[in-house]
Design a protein around this motif. Sequence first.
Motif, PDB file in Angstrom:
ATOM      1  N   TYR A  91      -5.104   6.261  14.204  1.00  0.00           N
ATOM      2  CA  TYR A  91      -4.683   7.593  14.637  1.00  0.00           C
ATOM      3  C   TYR A  91      -4.288   8.463  13.455  1.00  0.00           C
ATOM      4  N   HIS A  92      -3.610   7.894  12.482  1.00  0.00           N
ATOM      5  CA  HIS A  92      -3.188   8.661  11.310  1.00  0.00           C
ATOM      6  C   HIS A  92      -4.404   9.155  10.519  1.00  0.00           C
ATOM      7  N   ILE A  93      -5.407   8.315  10.383  1.00  0.00           N
ATOM      8  CA  ILE A  93      -6.609   8.713   9.659  1.00  0.00           C
ATOM      9  C   ILE A  93      -7.363   9.807  10.416  1.00  0.00           C
ATOM     10  N   LEU A  94      -7.379   9.728  11.746  1.00  0.00           N
ATOM     11  CA  LEU A  94      -8.038  10.775  12.532  1.00  0.00           C
ATOM     12  C   LEU A  94      -7.268  12.089  12.482  1.00  0.00           C
ATOM     13  N   THR A 100     -11.804  10.695   0.874  1.00  0.00           N
ATOM     14  CA  THR A 100     -12.837   9.687   0.619  1.00  0.00           C
ATOM     15  C   THR A 100     -12.646   8.493   1.545  1.00  0.00           C
ATOM     16  N   ALA A 101     -13.696   7.700   1.629  1.00  0.00           N
ATOM     17  CA  ALA A 101     -13.619   6.485   2.444  1.00  0.00           C
ATOM     18  C   ALA A 101     -12.652   5.481   1.814  1.00  0.00           C
ATOM     19  N   ALA A 102     -12.587   5.456   0.495  1.00  0.00           N
ATOM     20  CA  ALA A 102     -11.679   4.536  -0.185  1.00  0.00           C
ATOM     21  C   ALA A 102     -10.224   4.879   0.130  1.00  0.00           C
ATOM     22  N   GLU A 103      -9.930   6.163   0.194  1.00  0.00           N
ATOM     23  CA  GLU A 103      -8.572   6.591   0.536  1.00  0.00           C
ATOM     24  C   GLU A 103      -8.229   6.196   1.978  1.00  0.00           C
ATOM     25  N   ALA A 108      -5.271   2.632   5.648  1.00  0.00           N
ATOM     26  CA  ALA A 108      -5.304   1.684   6.765  1.00  0.00           C
ATOM     27  C   ALA A 108      -4.750   0.331   6.337  1.00  0.00           C
ATOM     28  N   ALA A 109      -5.128  -0.128   5.165  1.00  0.00           N
ATOM     29  CA  ALA A 109      -4.644  -1.431   4.684  1.00  0.00           C
ATOM     30  C   ALA A 109      -3.138  -1.411   4.446  1.00  0.00           C
ATOM     31  N   ASN A 110      -2.632  -0.337   3.849  1.00  0.00           N
ATOM     32  CA  ASN A 110      -1.187  -0.258   3.585  1.00  0.00           C
ATOM     33  C   ASN A 110      -0.380  -0.227   4.878  1.00  0.00           C
TER      34      ASN A 110
END
Length: 193
Positions: A91-94, A100-103, A108-110
């Motif tokens: 949800y945060h990414i949306l 970038t995809a790396a960011e 997501a990993a953090n």
Amino acid sequence: MDTSRQAGYASQHVRNIEGEQRGREERGLEWLYKTQGLQPWMDTSRQQLRTWGKKEKKMGYWELEEGKDCVEKTWITTKLGTAVGLVGSAYHILAFQPDTAAEALTRAANATATMATMGAIFGMATCLSAHARDAPDDPTNYFIGGCAAGAFLGARTHSAMTGTTACLGLGVAAWLTKVGKMEGWRLSGPPKL
């Protein structure tokens, strides 16, 4: 064909099926003896052999005894924290699109690792405090677990204010959850009369 003859054929068919099942069972037991190192003279009942290797019904968090099975309880809370972290980071990414995809992957990993660690800390602190205090059903154990998870969040963000607020907030939320579970509180459904 009369009914008695039909009944005879049906009962013979049932006996044949039961005999086949017994034969398969016996062959299965022989296989267990050979592959698992069991011997027919060992004190192993047929019921134990029939359930050999079958998974037992998994128990949930609330079915496990408080102050015991700390590893299992911690594993359950870690999985729950991981799931919450994955959903929250999605949800945060949306909501806040990364450049970038790396960011996006880093975010997501953090978030997922932080929530999984908080779940593990909560599960372990709750279980160990119940064991150490010798008070397994005390809601204070849940406050201690929630507070420990909140303190980790404060350390992770390098903020004493975040840690204090999260400690109190998560501690009280966990305490209320345990009290509600003990007293039978419900959030939905028809009222108890």
